[in-house]
Every structure is written in structure tokens, then in C-alpha cells.
Design a protein around this motif. Structure first.
Motif, PDB file in Angstrom:
ATOM      1  N   UNK A 240       0.833  -1.199   0.000  1.00  0.00           N
ATOM      2  CA  UNK A 240       0.000   0.000   0.000  1.00  0.00           C
ATOM      3  C   UNK A 240       0.869   1.251   0.000  1.00  0.00           C
ATOM      4  N   UNK A 241       0.566   2.176  -0.905  1.00  0.00           N
ATOM      5  CA  UNK A 241       1.167   3.511  -0.893  1.00  0.00           C
ATOM      6  C   UNK A 241       0.069   4.508  -0.582  1.00  0.00           C
ATOM      7  N   UNK A 242       0.245   5.298   0.484  1.00  0.00           N
ATOM      8  CA  UNK A 242      -0.788   6.269   0.840  1.00  0.00           C
ATOM      9  C   UNK A 242      -0.275   7.686   0.626  1.00  0.00           C
ATOM     10  N   UNK A 243      -1.198   8.563   0.257  1.00  0.00           N
ATOM     11  CA  UNK A 243      -0.849   9.938  -0.070  1.00  0.00           C
ATOM     12  C   UNK A 243      -1.166  10.887   1.073  1.00  0.00           C
ATOM     13  N   UNK A 244      -2.295  10.680   1.743  1.00  0.00           N
ATOM     14  CA  UNK A 244      -2.710  11.670   2.733  1.00  0.00           C
ATOM     15  C   UNK A 244      -2.805  11.100   4.142  1.00  0.00           C
ATOM     16  N   UNK A 245      -3.605  10.072   4.339  1.00  0.00           N
ATOM     17  CA  UNK A 245      -3.889   9.608   5.703  1.00  0.00           C
ATOM     18  C   UNK A 245      -3.304   8.222   5.941  1.00  0.00           C
ATOM     19  N   UNK A 246      -2.456   8.109   6.942  1.00  0.00           N
ATOM     20  CA  UNK A 246      -1.816   6.840   7.267  1.00  0.00           C
ATOM     21  C   UNK A 246      -2.871   5.806   7.674  1.00  0.00           C
ATOM     22  N   UNK A 247      -2.933   4.668   6.987  1.00  0.00           N
ATOM     23  CA  UNK A 247      -3.952   3.659   7.314  1.00  0.00           C
ATOM     24  C   UNK A 247      -3.796   3.062   8.707  1.00  0.00           C
ATOM     25  N   UNK A 248      -2.606   3.204   9.282  1.00  0.00           N
ATOM     26  CA  UNK A 248      -2.430   2.703  10.651  1.00  0.00           C
ATOM     27  C   UNK A 248      -3.262   3.497  11.637  1.00  0.00           C
ATOM     28  N   UNK A 249      -3.683   4.703  11.233  1.00  0.00           N
ATOM     29  CA  UNK A 249      -4.573   5.524  12.043  1.00  0.00           C
ATOM     30  C   UNK A 249      -6.013   5.378  11.564  1.00  0.00           C
ATOM     31  N   UNK A 250      -6.200   5.415  10.234  1.00  0.00           N
ATOM     32  CA  UNK A 250      -7.546   5.418   9.669  1.00  0.00           C
ATOM     33  C   UNK A 250      -8.212   4.049   9.724  1.00  0.00           C
ATOM     34  N   UNK A 251      -7.474   2.982   9.424  1.00  0.00           N
ATOM     35  CA  UNK A 251      -8.058   1.621   9.348  1.00  0.00           C
ATOM     36  C   UNK A 251      -7.107   0.613   9.970  1.00  0.00           C
ATOM     37  N   UNK A 252      -6.847   0.704  11.266  1.00  0.00           N
ATOM     38  CA  UNK A 252      -5.825  -0.157  11.871  1.00  0.00           C
ATOM     39  C   UNK A 252      -6.118  -1.645  11.762  1.00  0.00           C
ATOM     40  N   UNK A 253      -7.416  -2.018  11.649  1.00  0.00           N
ATOM     41  CA  UNK A 253      -7.741  -3.442  11.614  1.00  0.00           C
ATOM     42  C   UNK A 253      -7.317  -4.110  10.312  1.00  0.00           C
ATOM     43  N   UNK A 254      -7.002  -3.309   9.264  1.00  0.00           N
ATOM     44  CA  UNK A 254      -6.621  -3.876   7.973  1.00  0.00           C
ATOM     45  C   UNK A 254      -5.119  -3.830   7.719  1.00  0.00           C
ATOM     46  N   UNK A 255      -4.379  -3.170   8.576  1.00  0.00           N
ATOM     47  CA  UNK A 255      -2.980  -2.858   8.290  1.00  0.00           C
ATOM     48  C   UNK A 255      -2.118  -4.108   8.120  1.00  0.00           C
ATOM     49  N   UNK A 256      -2.342  -5.129   8.926  1.00  0.00           N
ATOM     50  CA  UNK A 256      -1.459  -6.293   8.927  1.00  0.00           C
ATOM     51  C   UNK A 256      -1.449  -7.067   7.623  1.00  0.00           C
TER      52      UNK A 256
END
Length: 472
Positions: free
Chosen positions: A148-164
Motif C-alpha cells: 500500500x502507498x498512501x498519499x494523505x492519511x496513514x492507514x495505521x490511524x484510519x483503518x488499523x484493523x486492515x494494516x497487517x
């Protein structure tokens, strides 16, 4: 490590914080809202802007203005004689004069360790949305490695349940970095979210197969200037393949931009099979004998009465009819609290992960899918995908919908709800809908999960790879 101050501790500032902390020691926040002075955000103090000079005297540091309208804050800093000022625009950082991009250490290009390692797919998004994460999860289940490449919002904050599920997550600091990173890395497919849509147009010349996943077609419901319409055209025509959430949206785009049908695929906004209900909760109506409806999802947090997610008037009609309305949303908490204050039968329940929500919804009688539709949004609504409907029936609650053709067709096909006419007896209608019984495992039995589409997705990826190879 260099030091910096972030000017503005709202949504943009907090998103910028997650990226900047990788490259800076963040000394403090500055904000013009005096109610925030002396508080702490993410364990960093908030100061009044006048104190920035104190920090600048002791250390050489960079100042990042992270707010939608940065001009006034920039004038404010210039009047203080502050140097090294940068602004946040769309997830990237620029010098205010001329908007020259700020340079950051370059990402390491992704390389495969073995030639026959299987597919490596890079997902690109502002902040990985539910749809991005769901498609990535089913692709991963099929043995594909996802990044995953993110531009604005870190998914570890926005969607932590999917990060792994992602092998690696990359913060993108500029358009040039995104282009170079994709071009020089060994990804087999780049799967771009339409949020932001420009990524597909930017990456089409990288020699990689580019998939655009069109979450929705903005020209269906937004006023778009010539530049934005051109960008939408370039994104859809420039991608190697485009995925649409509904057949109606695909047809509209083919007519509008003359897309080759063979280069398109429809993958509906179905939930993942991982969202099975693990625990059924006692109905609130069994406790108090009253009727309880629920809504989960986005809410417009201003007085834009033309927006399809402006619910204030609709919900007030429902609660005034004697029905409780509970709502779960990631929208602005202050606005949600305001809505709750309008009537004792309006209940803001906070925000939950999709997995938690699946069980939580079982305690309600009816799921609300009644939007503020008007001629401006009707085409978009009629071509919308039934994600919310699927999430409600997954929790075995019937659904009340408004005058949206795609929703009505879905309800009639699966016998899982009915239309709600706000001009008639609301409570009686909702009581009737609440008595509709939803079978267990309705999604799996009818192939209404994203997992049921994995073969189609992988075949589409394979076609895109072969098409790109043939074009070289």
C-alpha cells in the motif's frame, strides 16, 4: 533529525503529523484557536502562533502550515519574519511561493527476491478506504502479495484493523516520488483508488499495468470545471483497466468517455466474508418495547441541504414519528453531538470497525438507507452499489430505503426490506419492515460477498498484464 512545528492541529495537521514524524522531531503544534493553547495533541503541546519565534531563535526548524486555507497563516508568519515555511496541499508539502515541492529522502524501490515469486500488487490511495482494503484482503487470500502507498492519511490511524495484511506501507511525499517509485519498482499491477483519481493519469506512462477502481463518478453529481472533467477522462481512458461498483456506472462511463468494454469489470460494493456475525445481541426493542432504527456511514457535517448525506431533516421526521434513530459515523464528532441534541430519540453511538459493527447492528430493528436524494444526485444514487444494504442484512436486520432504483431492485430480489415514504405513516411502515425475517448466511448463499469475486479480479489483473505487455 531536523525539528519542525505544525501550524494547524485539525484534520489536515493530524494527517501531516503521521508523515512528518518519519523525518522530523515535531516540537509542537501552533494554532490560532486559543481554546487549544496549552493542550496536547498526540503527546505534543499546542502553542499560540506568536511563540513560534521563541522556538525559531533556539533552533533552525521548518514550519508546516496544514490547513485548507493557508494564505492567512502564511501572511501571519511572514509578518513575524519566520523563514522555512511550507504548506500542505492534498497530502504533499510545498514552498508557498510557486508551490515547489519539498524534497524528502527517497523511498527504496521495491524489488522481488525471486523471479517466480507470484504477483505483487501495489494499492495506491489517499487513505485506504473500506473498498480498497476489502479488495486487497481477498487478493491476499488468493496468495498474492499486497502493498500500500498512501498519499494523505496513514492507514495505521484510519483503518488499523486492515494494516497487517499489507506486506509494506509506503508514505508518498510528492507526485514525482510516486511516479519514480512505481516506475522503478517491481510491482506486477498498480491498483489505484479513484480517491484521488489523478493517480491513474499520473502513472499510466510508468510501463506498469494500471487499474483504476472507480469508487464513484464525480461528474454524475458534482459541478466540475473543465480541468476536473479532463482529469476524469484521462484517468478512465488512460488506465489499463477500470473497475466499477455497478453496471449502471460502467454504462454511464462507456457512453461518456467511449471506454472499451473489454477493459472494464464490475465488482459490487459487497462486504467481506470476514464480517460474519460472531455474536447476536439482544434487541433494544425487547428491553423497552420501542422501535429502534440504525444508520451507519458518512454524514455531511454542515448545512449543505443539497448533499445526499444531509440527514437532519429526514431523521427528525422519523424520530418525531416515535422511532429511535441510532447512528454510527466517522464524521465530525462535534456535529454528531449536535444532531443528537436535536431530539431525545436521536442517539450518536460513535464509530466502530466493520467487524465490531457487524455484531453491534444485530440489536436494532431496521437499517436506514434513506438518503437526501434530489435531481442533482438521482443519477448517482440510481447507479450506487448496495454495500450498506448488505451490511445490514449481514446482521440480519431488514432495510428501509428511499426512492433509489438500484436499492429497490435489490430489496425486491432478496426480500430483505421495503421503501419508506416519509409523507405517510412512518412508524407503521417501519414496524412492517421490522417484521421481515432475514435468513442466516444470506450473503454467502447468494454470493453477495467480495470473496465470491476473486476469480474475476485475478482474471482481470491477468488480462491487464497481457495487454500492457502486448503494447510494449
Amino acid at each position: 533529525m531536523k525539528k519542525c512545528i505544525i501550524f494547524g492541529c485539525g484534520k489536515n495537521g493530524r494527517a501531516a503529523f503521521e508523515k512528518l514524524k518519519l523525518f522530523y522531531d515535531i516540537e509542537c503544534w501552533a494554532d490560532n484557536d486559543e481554546t487549544k493553547w496549552g493542550s496536547w495533541v498526540k503527546e505534543v503541546p499546542v502553542i499560540e502562533p506568536e511563540r513560534i519565534q521563541e522556538y525559531a531563535q533556539n533552533d533552525e526548524l521548518d514550519i508546516f502550515i496544514c490547513m485548507y486555507d493557508y494564505q492567512e497563516a502564511y501572511k501571519q508568519l511572514k509578518a513575524m519574519g519566520i523563514q522555512n515555511v511550507y504548506v500542505w496541499k492534498g497530502g504533499f508539502f510545498y514552498k508557498p511561493e510557486g508551490l515547489f515541492p519539498l524534497e524528502f529522502p527517497r523511498l527504496n524501490y521495491h524489488k522481488k527476491t525471486q523471479k517466480n515469486e507470484g504477483l505483487h500488487v501495489l494499492f495506491v490511495s489517499n487513505a485506504a478506504a473500506i473498498r480498497d482494503n476489502k479488495i486487497a484482503s481477498v487478493v491476499k487470500k488468493a496468495g498474492v502479495k499486497v502493498y500500500l502507498a498512501f498519499i494523505e492519511e496513514d492507514p495505521r490511524i484510519a483503518s488499523p484493523e486492515f494494516v497487517d495484511m499489507y506486506e509494506e506501507i509506503y508514505p508518498i511525499m510528492s507526485i514525482r516520488e510516486l511516479y519514480d517509485f512505481v516506475k522503478n519498482s517491481e510491482f506486477d499491477i498498480v491498483h489505484c483508488s479513484s480517491e484521488p483519481e489523478y493517480t491513474a493519469a499520473v502513472l499510466k506512462n510508468t510501463d506498469k499495468p494500471i487499474i483504476l477502481d472507480c469508487h464513484d463518478l464525480r461528474s454524475s453529481y458534482q459541478k466540475m470545471n473543465h480541468d476536473k472533467l479532463t482529469l476524469e477522462f484521462l484517468s478512465h481512458r488512460g488506465a489499463t483497466g477500470v473497475i466499477y461498483p455497478t453496471e449502471g456506472l460502467r454504462e454511464e462511463t462507456i457512453r461518456k468517455y467511449d471506454i472499451n468494454r473489454e477493459d472494464t469489470l464490475v465488482i459490487e460494493n459487497y462486504p467481506s466474508s470476514d464480517l460474519c456475525v460472531l455474536e447476536k445481541k439482544e434487541k433494544l426493542s425487547c428491553i423497552d418495547g420501542e422501535l429502534h432504527a440504525v444508520y451507519e456511514g458518512g454524514i455531511i457535517s454542515n448545512n449543505n441541504t443539497e448533499c445526499n448525506k444531509y440527514f437532519q431533516d429526514i431523521w427528525l421526521k422519523i424520530v418525531n414519528a416515535g422511532v429511535h434513530v441510532h447512528f454510527y459515523s466517522q464524521a465530525d464528532v462535534k456535529y454528531c453531538r449536535y444532531l443528537e441534541s436535536l431530539h431525545p430519540y436521536l442517539h450518536y453511538e460513535g464509530n466502530m470497525s466493520s467487524k465490531e459493527l457487524a455484531s453491534e447492528l444485530t440489536k436494532y430493528d431496521v437499517g436506514l438507507c434513506v438518503f437526501n436524494n434530489n435531481p442533482k444526485h438521482q443519477l448517482y444514487a440510481d447507479n450506487s452499489s448496495p454495500l450498506k444494504l448488505c451490511e445490514y442484512i449481514n446482521s440480519q436486520i431488514p432495510v428501509a430505503v428511499g426512492n433509489v432504483n438500484s436499492h429497490i431492485t435489490f430489496l425486491r430480489k432478496y426480500r430483505c426490506g421495503d421503501c419508506l415514504d416519509l409523507e405517510k405513516d412512518i412508524k407503521r411502515q417501519l414496524c412492517t419492515i421490522a417484521n421481515i425475517k432475514i435468513p442466516e448466511n444470506i450473503l454467502e448463499k447468494n454470493k453477495l460477498t467480495i470473496d465470491s469475486k476473486i476469480e474475476q479480479i485475478l482474471e482481470f489483473y491477468d488480462r491487464a498484464i497481457k495487454k500492457k505487455r502486448g503494447a510494449k
